[in-house]
Write a protein that holds these residues in place. Structure first.
Motif, PDB file in Angstrom:
ATOM      1  N   CYS A 168      31.848  13.170  -5.848  1.00  0.00           N
ATOM      2  CA  CYS A 168      32.805  12.874  -6.920  1.00  0.00           C
ATOM      3  C   CYS A 168      33.214  14.139  -7.683  1.00  0.00           C
ATOM      4  O   CYS A 168      34.328  14.227  -8.204  1.00  0.00           O
ATOM      5  CB  CYS A 168      32.216  11.847  -7.883  1.00  0.00           C
ATOM      6  N   SER A 169      32.308  15.110  -7.759  1.00  0.00           N
ATOM      7  CA  SER A 169      32.644  16.357  -8.447  1.00  0.00           C
ATOM      8  C   SER A 169      33.773  17.087  -7.726  1.00  0.00           C
ATOM      9  O   SER A 169      34.632  17.719  -8.362  1.00  0.00           O
ATOM     10  CB  SER A 169      31.415  17.261  -8.530  1.00  0.00           C
ATOM     11  N   TRP A 170      33.814  16.989  -6.396  1.00  0.00           N
ATOM     12  CA  TRP A 170      34.900  17.616  -5.639  1.00  0.00           C
ATOM     13  C   TRP A 170      36.219  16.900  -5.903  1.00  0.00           C
ATOM     14  O   TRP A 170      37.278  17.548  -6.000  1.00  0.00           O
ATOM     15  CB  TRP A 170      34.581  17.600  -4.151  1.00  0.00           C
ATOM     16  N   ARG A 172      37.037  15.357  -8.665  1.00  0.00           N
ATOM     17  CA  ARG A 172      37.468  15.801  -9.996  1.00  0.00           C
ATOM     18  C   ARG A 172      38.058  17.207  -9.941  1.00  0.00           C
ATOM     19  O   ARG A 172      39.008  17.522 -10.668  1.00  0.00           O
ATOM     20  CB  ARG A 172      36.284  15.751 -10.964  1.00  0.00           C
TER      21      ARG A 172
END
Length: 263
Positions: A168-170, A172
């Motif tokens: 999920c960080s990617w 974002r």
């Protein structure tokens, strides 16, 4: 009529004003003074216009992509492709992680009541998803005190939650990068416009328009990419929240099952 409509699609795509059908060789009894609408029918003509409009839109998107400077537009497109790849991977993973929690807990309760803890473990081990993993972790410590079981479930639940949010960080990052790349193209487009003004020594709309067009197109595409990825990201967050709630409910139910069968 549908076959005729398909054959006349290239003609309709050019526009009704420029339509020129060579009907001189056709018998007068068949052609007469019939218009294109009468030949193909109103419904088919509407379908032709709709298909021609869609083709035109596709061509406009390709044209705008080229006009927006391929260097920066390629970066925006790359952000969209990579972001969508991570979104699709997360959606597939989270969808496969969903199970019928109530049925699993009912089966676990039956086996625990029958004293078959190993059978309950096997059931959890053969079931996919974080809910079954949390239950298996609790059953691993079924012979210990309740505080130890609860602590083990909470710790392992944190690990499973981290797995659900992996990648999920990617997503974002790409949501942030897409409009930033668009704004970068905007700044460079403005610099190009001023360079052209300096070289020409004149502030005419024609000179300024090219740089301004690059600036605005890159910004528009960057914002569109960010909006698309944001929609998928919010959908992923909803699924993660749903699975997290399922894990918490399963943990509480498992503790109740173990506590009840110790009395």
């Amino acid at each position: 009529m549908t076959i005729i409509a398909l054959l006349l699609l290239p003609v309709a795509a050019i526009g009704q004003d420029s339509v020129g059908l060579d009907l001189g060789s056709a018998p007068d009894s068949l052609v007469g003074d019939l218009s294109v609408e009468e030949l193909v029918g109103e419904d088919d003509m509407a379908a032709l216009e709709e298909m021609a409009g869609s083709v035109s839109l596709h061509q406009q998107l390709k044209t705008k992509f080229v006009e927006g400077s391929p260097d920066f537009m390629a970066l925006v497109a790359l952000a969209l492709v990579l972001g969508m790849a991570f979104c699709i991977e997360r959606i597939i993973y989270l969808t496969l992680s969903e199970i019928k929690t109530k049925k699993l807990l009912t089966d676990i309760e039956k086996k625990v009541e029958a004293g078959d803890v190993e059978g309950a473990k096997t059931l959890c081990r053969d079931t996919r998803g974080p809910v079954a993993s949390v239950c298996y972790q609790g059953l691993m410590h079924a012979s210990e005190d309740m505080e130890t079981i609860e602590r083990s479930i909470i710790s392992y639940g944190s690990v499973q939650s981290a797995k659900l949010e992996r990648g999920c960080s990617w997503i974002r990052l790409f949501i942030t990068m897409a409009p930033s790349l668009g704004f970068l193209g905007t700044v460079i487009g403005m610099v190009m416009a001023f360079d052209q003004i300096q070289e020409a020594g004149d502030i005419s709309p024609t000179i300024v328009a090219e740089g301004m067009k690059v600036a605005l197109i890159t910004t528009i595409f960057g914002i569109i990419v960010a909006l698309i990825l944001q929609v998928f990201y919010n959908f992923i967050l909803v699924k993660i929240e749903h699975l997290t709630v399922q894990m918490e409910e399963a943990a509480i139910s498992l503790l109740d099952i173990l506590a009840k069968n110790r009395q």
